[in-house]
Design an enzyme around this catalytic site. Structure first.
Site, PDB file in Angstrom:
ATOM      1  N   ASP A 133      47.517  41.789  38.655  1.00  0.00           N
ATOM      2  CA  ASP A 133      48.035  40.619  37.961  1.00  0.00           C
ATOM      3  C   ASP A 133      46.990  40.103  36.975  1.00  0.00           C
ATOM      4  OD1 ASP A 133      49.897  38.413  37.526  1.00  0.00           O
ATOM      5  OD2 ASP A 133      48.305  37.213  38.424  1.00  0.00           O
ATOM      6  N   HIS A 168      44.137  41.648  32.062  1.00  0.00           N
ATOM      7  CA  HIS A 168      43.294  41.529  30.876  1.00  0.00           C
ATOM      8  C   HIS A 168      42.247  40.433  31.000  1.00  0.00           C
ATOM      9  CE1 HIS A 168      46.830  38.991  30.491  1.00  0.00           C
ATOM     10  NE2 HIS A 168      46.069  38.148  29.818  1.00  0.00           N
ATOM     11  N   ASP A 216      58.439  38.062  34.638  1.00  0.00           N
ATOM     12  CA  ASP A 216      57.920  36.783  34.152  1.00  0.00           C
ATOM     13  C   ASP A 216      58.292  36.533  32.694  1.00  0.00           C
ATOM     14  OD1 ASP A 216      56.274  38.799  33.362  1.00  0.00           O
ATOM     15  OD2 ASP A 216      54.488  38.065  34.378  1.00  0.00           O
TER      16      ASP A 216
END
Length: 1532
Positions: A526, A529, A627
Site C-alpha cells: 500500500d 511510492h 480506491d
C-alpha cells in the site's frame, strides 16, 4: 535439465560506466542469465559481483559474491567468456562489476518472477492467467460467512482474491488505518468465538486447494492509526517534536489553524464576514485576510529561523575587547540554523564574523564601529530569513484555501458543510492528545519534552513530490507550507536509516510482515511510492524468507516509468497495478491493452539464447481499482461489460474490484462503507440485495470473459493485435503462434450514457482472416424490468435495471449479434470472412474463435514438421505430409555436408558485381535498398535487426507479404546451379511451396525461420570443413573465418591462370561460357564490393597479405597451394604481378608482391603438414622469358624452387624495364617516367631498393588524379629507396632459404651475379648477415645529434622510431612515422633490439593507433589528413581526388601487424608487460568484434576516416583486414 536449445538463456552485456539501476530486466525461474563483456571492458580483468545467493544459502541483500568466468572455447577469449546465474528463486537481485582496485564501474538489478501454484496438485498459475478481485475485508462480516461471500469471486471466474488488511482498524474505520498490525480483527469473530490468523490461514489454503484461488493482502508500512496503543507507548516510532524538532514551526502553525477552526465554528468571525458555513469566494478572501492579520502575527514563525542580534553583537564585542582580532577572511557570514528550532535560537560562526568585520584598531571607538557593521549585517540576514518564511506562509495560505475549496465548495468534493470541531477548517497535521487549552498555554508545552514527544505528525501525500524523498525528514518544508494532503487518522512512521534507529518499530513491523507472508501468497504494497525504499526492501526480504514465491503487487504514482523502475527493480515487484479507468476513450483503452503485454501477431521466433532486453513492469490491468471512482458515475452502466472484455483480452494479469460486476453505481468507500457484500446464490432473484447470482449485473458475462482470459494465457495466445474499428468499437485479436488459432473480440463501448448520447446504429462490417470455428461468447448488456436502483441499508447492492444476455460456444448462424458472415478468398492463401452486425449495441461483446482455413492450417503443420529437425519447439502444431517432395526426405544437414567452401561462398555471400557476372544481382527491396549479398547472409543481416525488434512494418516484411518474389529469388538462384547447391535450392523450394500457401501475415515469420535454420546448418557445415583452430574457436574467430568464405570463390570466368595438370586435387568444371572442361580454382577477392569481380578481383599483394589468415589458418591448404602456384606461373622480370588480370593483363609495377608471395610460401611450409612438398610442385610458366608472349599451359614447367631462385637472382642482378603497353591504355594518370620499373639489391646494405618519385611500388600506392590541384601523375607516397617492410620481408625470405638449404630442402645456397664486369657469387647466408648488420644502423632514429649513423639529423622530428624507408629521393620521407615498420617486426623480429622495438611500438600506439585501424601517417606531420574523400576535387594538392589515401586515414590491416609485434616483444620483456599487452590487444580487438557483428557485410572495412569514423569510399569488407585480425587471435 533442459536440453541446451530449449533452455532459455539471456545475455546481459556489461559496458564500462553503464549504470542500469533504473532499467527493468525481468526473468523467469529456470532461465540462465549470462554476463558478457562489452567492447569497452574486453581485455580487462573484470570482476562481477552479485547478491544472488549460492544454492542452499539464504538471500542477504548486502552479501555479495564474485562470479567465476566460463571459457567455452577453453581459451581465455574475452569475446566469448561469460559468468552466469541459474535463476531458481524469485526476488530482486543486484549485480555490479569493476576491475581489481576499481570496485564499481556499473551495475543494475534483475527481477525474477515467482512461480504461483494452485489446486491440490499444485499446478502452475502463470502470471498472465491471473484474474483478481478486490474485497474490502470489513464488508465480509464474520469469518464463518466469508466463504459464501467470497464464492462470488469463484463463480465469477476469478482465481485470486485481494483482501484489504484484516487487522484491527483504527477509529476512522479506514481499511488502511490499522490500530494493531499484529492482531486479526475481533470484528470477524462472532460472539463467543475468537478467530486467529491460523483460522484465516486454513481458509486461504482451502481457497487454494479446493477453489484453485490464491489470496493476497495489503501491507501498510507508512503509517499506523492515530489511536494505536503501541504508538502512545512508543512515540519514538513517529515524527514528533522531540525526535524531529524541525517540525516545531509547522506544529505551531497547525495549532494556530486549529484555534482558528474553533473560533470560526463558534461563530466568532461572523462579524468579519466569515460564518461557519463557507460557501463562496468572499468567505475565502476573509480567510486569507485572517491568516495575514491574525494567525501569522500571532505565531511569529520567522523567529524560529532568526538570530538574537543583541546577544550576538554583545558576544562579538567581548571577543574584540579581549584581543580576538583576526585578519580578513574569504568566507561569507551566514545564519546557522538551530537544530532544536527554538525562537531566536539560530547562531552565526563567530570565527567568520571576526574575519569579516575587522576593526581598524583595538580602540573602543573602532570596536563600536565594527559592532555596528556586524549588527547591520545580522539585521539583513534576519530580514532574508523573514522573506523566506513569508514565501512559506504564502504557500501555506494557498494550500489551506485550496483544501477548503475541495472539501466544501467543489462539485466533485465531499461537501463537508459548516466548520465544526469534527469537520475542521482543514485536517490537523499533528496529534494533540490533551484537553483543549489556549494557544498561549499550548506554546508553553514546547518546553516539556515528555509532552511534545506525543505530538505526532500525520501521514498523507504530496502532489507532484519526489517519491524518493521522505517529506517528513529535515530539509523538507511540506508540513510548514501545508502542502500535505493529510490523512488525519494516521500517524507517519519514522524508521530512520535502519533497525538501530528505532528498534521497536522495526521489530513490530517485521512480525507483521512475517504473519502476512506466512498466511498469504502475496502482498500489495500500500502507498508503495512513499514507503521508504530501504524499509520496503528489508520487509520484503523478511516476507520472501517466509514465502519464497511471494507475489508482490503495487500501485505507483510516480508519474515516470523510470522512477517506477526504481521501486520495481529494488523491491522485486511482480506486477504493477494499471487501470482501464485511466483511459478517456476506447481508443486509449485499446492502446493500454497493446502496451501491457504480448507481442505482435506474426512476430518472429526468437532464439532461446538472446540478449536480455529492458522491459516494462508486468501489468495487473484492472477495469477499476477499489480506491477510485466508480465507472458507472464517470461513463455509463452499459460500458461495464465491453470495457471488461477489452481488459480481459490483455496479455497480462487482469482483475476488478467487488461491486463492479454487480453494477454498484457508486464508489464503495474504504473509509465510510460499513454494509456487507451480498452472498452467493446461483438462483438469486435480480431484485435480491443480500444475495447475488448469475442474474445479477454482468456476473455471467464476467465469468465467460475470465474463463476466456485464462484459456488464452494457458494455451500460449501470446500475440496481440488491437484494431480501433471506430470511435466506440475496439477489436482485439489474441493469436497462438504455434497452433495459429486466434480469438477475436469485438467490443462496442459505451463511455457515454446512450440515454443522453446518440450512438451510430450502423456498424461497419469487419473482416476476419481465416475460418471462424465458433462464437466463443456473445454478450449484450440489456435493460430489464426489475425496478430501479435503491441503495440498501445493510448490503452493498447493485443496479437491477440491467442484465447480460449471454450465449456461449455457438455456431455463427445461431448468433443474434451477427447478421451475415460471408466467406471470400483473397489470393490463394488468404481466406477471409466479412462480418456484418445487426445487434452490436453499446454494451455488447462478441468473441470469435478463428483458425486458418483448413488447407493453410495443414500446410503450416507440414512446414512445422520439417522445421522440427532444427528444434523441438516446432513440434506443437506439426503434421507429416503424406506425399512429401523427395528432397525433403533427406535432412538438410545431409545435403549441406556435400557442399564445398566454394559452394558456401555462393550459398551465403556474393555481392552485386559477383552475381552480375552470372547474369543475376542482389535482391532489391522496393522503397528501401538492395541486399548486400545475394546469398543468405544478405537477408540474415537485415533480419537480425528486424527480428529482435519484431519490426513487422519493415519494407522487407512488406515485400514478403505482398508477393513471392523474394522467396523465389532465394531458391531459384541455387536451383540453377550444379550438384549439391542445386539440391539445397530444391530443399528450400520445397519448403517455400508450403510457405507460399499460408496467410501472408505469417510469411515473414516463417520465411525467417526457414532462413535461420538453413543458415545455422550451413555455418555448422562450413566450420566442419575448416581447421580445428576455427572449429574450437570463439564466436569472434568463427566470424572472421567466414571472411574466408566471403572472399574466396569461383566466378563465371576463371580469375587465376591455369596451374600444372600434374598436380593432384585440382578442381575442374565444364565452362559455362565455352562448354569445355576447365580448372575452377578458388581465387581471393581483395575486397567487397569494389574488388570482387573481373580484372579487379585479384591482386598479388592483397592476395598474399591475406592468404595466411584467410586460407592457411582456416585450413584451406589445397586452395592456398593452388593460388601460390598460379601466381608463380606469372613470374616475369623476377616479379609477381600486382594486378593479376588472369596473368594476361598483369601489371608488374610493384616491388613488394614478390616478397609477400615468398612469405606465404614460407608460411605454407611451416603451417601445412608436409608443407615443404610445395617447393617441388611443377609450375607452368606463362612468361619463361621477360619479353615473350604468354605460353600455353604445360609448355614450360619447372619446380617451384627454381622459380623462387630466379626471383632472387633477378633481384641480385638488378631489375630494370619499362612496363608493357606503357601509357594511358594501362594507367590514365601515370606520367611517362612512372612506367620505368627499377628494383635492385644495394650491395652496401643488402636492402632491396628501387622505384622513383613518379611511381609507387608498395601498398601505399595512391597516384594523383587531379588536374585542378596539379597532383595528377604524382604519387602521394612513392616510398622509393628501401621500404622498411620490404627489407623485413626480404630478410625473412633469405633467412628461411638459408635454413631450408641447411636441411636439404632447397637446392640453392646463393646466386651468381655480375658486378663491375665480374661474376660474383652472393651466398644467401652472407646476404642474411649483411641485412642483420645494416638494418638498425640505417633505420633506427635515435634523436641523438651525435649519432654517427644519422645522415640527416636536421630532418629528425620524432626520435625512438624506425624510418619508413631508407634512401628515398625526398630524404624527409624516410623520417615520417608510419605503421609499416611493424610488418618487418613480425616477419623478421631478429632485426630489432627489444628495447628500441618497444619504444617505437609505444610511440606508434600513442600516435597511430585508432579505434579500428592505424593512422597511415603521424598526425603531427604537416601533410596529415585523416578524412579520405575520393570524390572531392579542389585546389588542395594534398587532398584533391583522395590524394591523402595513405596520408592519415586509418587502415585496418596494419593493426594486425602492430598487435602481433607488440605481443612478440612484450613476451621478451616479461610477464607483467605481456599481461598488459594482452589487455590492450583484447581491448582493441573487441572493437573489431563489435564492428563485425553489426556490419551488414559481416566484414571489416578497408579503412576508416580519422578516429574510426565511417569512410564511404572504403571497401565495406576487405580480405587483408579480416586476415590480419584473425592472425592476431591465432598468435594469442
Amino acid at each position: 535439465m533442459l536440453p541446451q536449445h530449449l533452455k532459455q538463456i539471456r545475455v546481459l552485456m556489461l559496458n564500462n560506466k553503464e549504470s542500469l539501476e533504473r532499467t527493468l530486466f525481468r526473468l523467469e525461474q529456470g532461465f540462465e542469465l549470462q554476463f558478457r563483456l562489452g567492447p569497452s571492458l574486453q581485455g580487462r580483468e573484470v570482476i562481477v559481483h552479485t547478491n544472488y545467493p549460492l544454492e542452499g544459502q539464504n538471500f542477504n541483500r548486502n552479501n555479495f559474491r564474485i562470479l567465476a568466468w566460463n571459457y567455452p572455447t577453453g581459451r581465455e577469449e574475452d569475446s566469448d567468456k561469460f559468468c552466469s546465474l541459474e535463476l531458481k528463486i524469485a526476488g530482486s537481485y543486484q549485480y555490479y562489476f569493476g576491475y581489481k582496485g576499481v570496485e564499481k564501474l556499473g551495475g543494475g538489478f534483475i527481477v525474477v518472477d515467482p512461480i504461483l501454484r494452485v489446486g491440490a496438485e499444485n499446478h502452475v498459475l502463470p502470471l498472465d492467467c491471473i484474474t483478481i478481485q478486490t474485497y474490502l475485508s470489513k464488508c465480509l462480516g464474520h469469518l464463518d460467512d466469508w466463504t459464501d461471500r467470497l464464492r462470488v469471486a469463484k463463480e465469477s471466474g476469478y482465481n485470486m482474491i485481494h483482501f484489504t488488511p484484516l487487522q484491527t482498524l483504527g477509529e476512522s474505520r479506514s481499511c488502511y488505518s490499522l490500530a494493531d498490525q499484529l492482531t486479526f480483527s475481533p470484528e470477524f469473530s462472532p460472539k463467543g468465538k475468537s478467530y486467529t490468523w491460523v483460522d484465516v490461514g486454513a481458509l486461504v489454503e482451502k481457497l487454494r486447494t479446493e477453489w484453485n484461488m490464491l489470496s493476497i493482502t495489503d501491507v501498510v508500512y507508512n503509517h499506523t492509526a492515530a489511536n494505536s496503543v503501541w504508538i502512545r507507548e512508543h512515540p519514538e516510532c513517529g515524527y514528533n517534536l522531540l525526535n524531529s524538532p524541525h517540525l516545531r514551526p509547522a506544529w505551531v502553525l497547525d495549532r494556530a489553524v486549529w484555534h482558528l477552526t474553533t473560533k470560526v465554528a463558534d461563530g466568532l468571525y461572523k462579524d468579519k464576514g466569515l460564518p461557519p458555513d463557507i460557501t463562496n469566494e468572499s468567505h475565502l478572501n476573509v480567510i486569507r485576510s485572517i491568516f495575514w492579520k491574525d494567525v501569522f502575527p500571532q505565531t511569529k514563525l520567522w523567529e524560529f529561523f532568526q538570530v538574537k542580534v543583541e546577544n550576538v553583537v554583545e558576544l562579538f564585542r567581548i571577543l574584540l575587547q579581549n584581543d580576538h582580532i583576526k585578519s580578513e577572511g574569504k568566507k561569507e557570514l551566514k545564519i546557522i540554523q538551530d537544530p532544536q528550532y527554538r525562537r531566536y535560537g539560530s547562531t552565526v560562526d563567530m570565527d567568520i564574523a571576526l574575519e569579516t568585520f575587522v576593526p581598524d584598531s583595538s580602540c573602543p571607538q573602532h570596536i563600536e564601529e565594527c559592532c555596528g557593521r556586524l549588527k547591520q549585517r545580522l539585521n539583513e540576514l534576519n530580514e532574508e530569513q523573514y522573506r523566506m518564511i513569508h514565501q512559506h506562509q504564502e504557500q501555506a495560505v494557498s494550500c489551506v484555501v485550496g483544501n477548503i475549496v475541495y472539501e466544501r465548495l467543489a462539485d466533485h468534493g465531499p461537501k463537508l458543510g459548516p466548520v465544526t470541531r469534527k469537520n475542521p477548517l482543514v485536517t490537523r497535521y499533528f496529534t494533540f492528545p490533551y484537553e483543549e487549552m489556549t494557544f498561549e498555554q499550548e506554546l508553553e508545552l514546547l518546553d516539556h519534552p515528555n509532552k511534545i514527544c506525543h505530538f505526532l505528525a500525520h501521514n498523507g501525500w504530496v502532489m507532484g513530490d519526489d517519491p524518493l524523498r521522505n517529506f517528513a525528514e529535515p530539509g523538507s518544508n511540506v508540513y510548514l507550507r501545508r502542502e500535505l494532503i493529510c490523512w488525519g487518522d494516521s500517524v507517519k512512521l519514522r524508521y530512520g536509516s535502519g533497525p538501530e534507529d528505532c528498534p521497536y518499530l522495526w521489530d513490530h513491523m517485521q512480525k507483521y510482515t512475517e504473519i502476512t507472508a506466512k498466511y498469504f501468497h502475496g502482498v500489495r504494497l500500500d502507498n508503495c511510492h512513499s514507503t521508504p525504499l530501504h524499509v520496503a526492501e528489508f520487509m520484503l526480504d523478511v516476507a520472501r524468507r517466509e514465502c519464497p514465491n511471494l507475489y508482490v503487487v503495487a500501485e505507483l504514482f510516480t508519474g515516470s516509468e523510470e522512477l517506477d523502475n526504481v521501486f520495481v527493480t529494488k523491491l522485486g515487484i511482480t506486477s504493477l497495478i494499471r487501470e482501464a479507468m485511466s483511459a478517456g476513450d476506447s481508443h486509449e483503452e485499446g492502446r493500454l491493452v497493446y502496451r501491457y503485454g504480448g507481442e505482435p501477431v506474426g512476430a518472429f521466433v526468437q532464439p532461446s539464447l538472446r540478449p536480455l532486453m529492458p522491459t516494462i513492469a508486468h501489468a495487473m490491468f484492472l477495469d477499476v481499482t477499489h480506491d477510485n471512482e466508480c465507472p458507472i458515475q464517470l461513463r455509463s452502466a452499459l460500458d461495464s461489460l465491453p470495457s471488461s472484455a477489452i481488459v480481459s483480452m490483455a496479455c497480462c494479469a487482469t482483475g476488478s474490484t467487488r461491486g463492479y460486476d454487480e453494477l454498484v453505481p457508486h464508489q464503495i468507500s474504504v473509509v465510510k462503507e460499513e454494509r456487507f457484500y451480498p452472498k452467493w446464490n446461483p438462483s438469486a432473484a435480480p431484485t435480491s440485495t443480500g444475495e447475488v447470482g448469475f442474474q445479477s449485473g454482468i456476473i455471467a458475462g464476467k465469468l465467460a470473459l475470465n474463463k476466456l482470459h485464462q484459456e488464452l494465457a494457458t494455451q500460449g495466445f501470446i500475440q496481440v493485435y488491437v484494431d480501433q474499428v471506430d470511435a466506440d468499437i475496439v477489436a482485439i485479436t489474441r493469436h497462438c503462434p504455434s497452433t495459429h488459432q486466434s480469438v477475436v473480440t469485438v467490443s462496442q463501448t459505451a463511455f457515454k450514457d446512450p440515454k443522453t448520447h446518440q450512438y451510430d446504429t450502423k456498424v461497419s462490417p469487419i473482416v476476419i482472416p481465416g475460418k471462424i470455428e465458433e462464437i466463443v461468447l456473445e454478450a449484450r448488456t440489456v435493460e430489464r424490468n426489475a425496478g430501479s436502483y435503491k441503495k440498501d441499508d445493510d448490503y452493498i447492492n447493485g443496479m437491477t435495471e440491467y442484465t447480460v444476455e449471454l450465449k456461449e460456444h455457438i455456431k455463427i448462424e445461431e448468433s443474434t449479434v451477427v447478421k451475415h458472415a460471408g466467406v471470400t478468398s483473397k489470393g490463394r492463401s488468404e481466406f477471409v470472412q466479412e462480418i456484418e452486425f445487426q445487434k452490436l449495441t453499446p454494451g455488447s461483446v462478441i468473441a470469435f474463435r478463428v483458425s486458418l482455413d483448413p488447407k493453410a492450417q495443414k500446410l503450416v503443420g507440414m512446414l512445422r514438421f520439417y522445421l522440427s529437425q532444427f528444434s523441438p519447439k516446432y513440434r506443437r502444431g506439426s503434421i507429416q505430409d503424406e506425399n512429401p517432395a523427395e528432397i525433403l526426405q533427406k535432412p538438410l544437414e545431409q545435403l549441406m555436408s556435400k557442399l564445398t567452401l566454394a559452394d558456401m561462398n555462393v550459398l551465403l555471400f556474393r555481392c552485386e558485381a559477383e552475381e552480375q557476372e552470372d547474369g543475376g544481382g542482389c535482391y532489391s527491396i522496393p522503397g528501401w535498398e538492395s541486399l548486400k549479398y545475394a546469398g543468405i547472409q544478405g537477408l540474415m543481416s537485415v533480419f537480425a535487426d528486424i527480428r529482435s525488434k519484431n519490426d513487422l512494418g519493415h519494407p522487407l516484411c512488406v515485400n514478403l507479404r505482398e508477393g513471392d518474389w523474394l522467396i523465389d529469388f532465394v531458391s531459384n538462384r541455387l536451383k540453377h546451379r550444379e550438384g549439391p547447391l542445386a539440391q539445397v535450392g530444391q530443399w528450400l523450394g520445397a519448403m517455400f511451396d508450403y510457405l507460399k500457401h499460408i496467410p501472408r501475415y505469417l510469411i515473414p515469420c516463417y520465411f525467417d525461420t526457414i532462413l535461420v535454420s538453413t543458415y545455422t546448418t550451413a555455418l555448422d557445415a562450413t566450420f566442419k570443413l575448416m581447421s580445428s583452430f576455427i572449429q574450437k574457436g570463439s564466436t569472434f574467430v568463427r566470424h572472421l573465418a567466414l571472411g574466408s568464405v566471403q572472399m574466396c570463390g569461383v566466378g563465371r570466368f576463371p580469375v587465376l591462370p591455369p596451374i600444372s595438370v600434374n598436380i593432384e586435387d585440382i578442381p575442374y568444371r565444364i565452362s559455362p561460357v565455352t562448354g569445355q572442361k576447365e580448372q575452377c580454382c578458388v581465387s581471393l577477392a581483395a575486397g567487397l564490393p569494389h574488388f570482387s569481380s573481373g580484372i579487379f578481383r585479384c591482386w598479388g599483394r592483397d592476395t598474399f597479405i591475406a592468404l595466411r589468415g584467410l586460407m592457411l589458418i582456416t585450413g584451406r591448404h589445397i586452395e592456398a597451394r593452388n593460388i601460390i602456384l598460379a601466381f608463380a606461373g606469372t613470374l616475369r622480370h623476377g616479379l609477381i604481378p600486382n594486378l593479376l588480370g588472369e596473368g594476361l593483363c598483369a601489371r608488374y609495377n610493384c616491388r613488394d608482391a614478390l616478397w609477400w608471395w615468398l612469405q606465404c610460401i614460407q608460411d605454407y611450409t611451416n603451417h601445412v603438414p608436409n608443407g615443404h612438398a610445395i617447393l617441388s610442385c611443377p609450375v607452368t610458366r606463362m612468361y619463361p622469358t621477360d619479353d615473350c608472349d604468354p605460353y600455353k599451359p604445360g609448355e614450360v614447367e619447372q619446380p617451384l624452387y627454381d622459380v623462387i631462385q630466379e626471383a632472387l637472382q633477378r633481384h641480385l642482378l638488378g631489375i630494370s624495364f619499362r612496363e608493357k603497353n606503357a601509357g594511358p591504355k594501362i594507367d590514365m594518370n601515370m606520367r611517362n617516367e612512372g612506367f620505368n620499373v627499377v628494383v635492385k639489391v644495394d650491395p652496401a646494405t643488402g636492402f632491396v631498393t628501387g622505384g622513383n618519385r613518379f611511381n609507387c611500388g608498395t601498398w601505399m600506392d595512391k597516384m594523383g588524379e587531379s588536374e585542378r590541384a596539379r597532383n595528377k601523375g604524382m604519387p602521394a607516397t612513392p616510398r622509393d629507396g628501401a621500404a622498411v617492410e620490404i627489407v623485413g620481408l626480404c630478410k625473412s625470405a633469405v633467412r628461411w632459404l638459408v635454413e631450408l638449404h641447411a636441411k636439404g630442402l632447397f637446392p640453392y645456397d646463393g646466386a651468381t651475379v655480375e658486378r663491375d664486369g665480374k661474376k660474383v657469387f652472393v651466398s644467401y647466408s652472407s646476404w642474411n648477415q649483411q641485412l642483420q648488420q645494416s638494418f638498425e644502423k640505417a633505420f633506427w632514429v635515435s634523436g641523438d645529434p651525435q649519432d654517427p649513423n644519422e645522415e640527416h639529423p636536421d630532418l629528425v622530428h620524432k626520435s625512438n622510431i624506425y624510418k619508413d624507408s631508407y634512401g628515398a629521393s625526398s630524404p624527409w620521407c624516410d623520417y615520417q612515422l608510419r605503421p609499416n615498420f611493424t610488418i618487418a617486426m613480425v616477419v623478421a623480429p631478429e632485426l630489432f633490439s627489444v628495447e628500441r622495438a618497444w619504444k617505437a611500438l609505444e610511440l606508434a600506439e600513442k600516435k597511430l593507433l585508432g579505434p579500428l585501424g592505424m593512422k597511415t601517417l603521424d598526425p603531427d606531420d604537416m601533410v596529415y589528413c585523416g578524412v579520405y574523400d575520393n570524390a572531392l576535387d579542389n585546389d588542395n594538392y594534398n587532398l584533391a581526388k583522395g590524394f591523402n589515401y595513405h596520408q592519415g586515414p586509418e587502415w585496418l590491416w596494419p593493426v594486425g601487424y602492430f598487435l602481433r609485434a607488440k605481443l612478440y616483444f612484450a613476451r621478451k620483456l616479461g610477464e607483467e608487460t605481456y599481461a598488459k599487452t594482452v589487455t590492450l590487444v583484447k581491448n582493441v580487438l573487441s572493437r573489431h568484434y563489435t564492428h563485425l557483428e553489426r556490419s551488414p557485410w559481416k566484414g571489416l572495412p578497408e579503412l576508416t576516416n580519422e578516429n574510426g569514423q565511417y569512410c564511404p569510399f572504403s571497401c565495406e569488407t576487405q580480405a587483408w583486414s579480416l586476415a590480419t585480425v584473425l592472425e592476431v587471435l591465432s598468435d594469442l
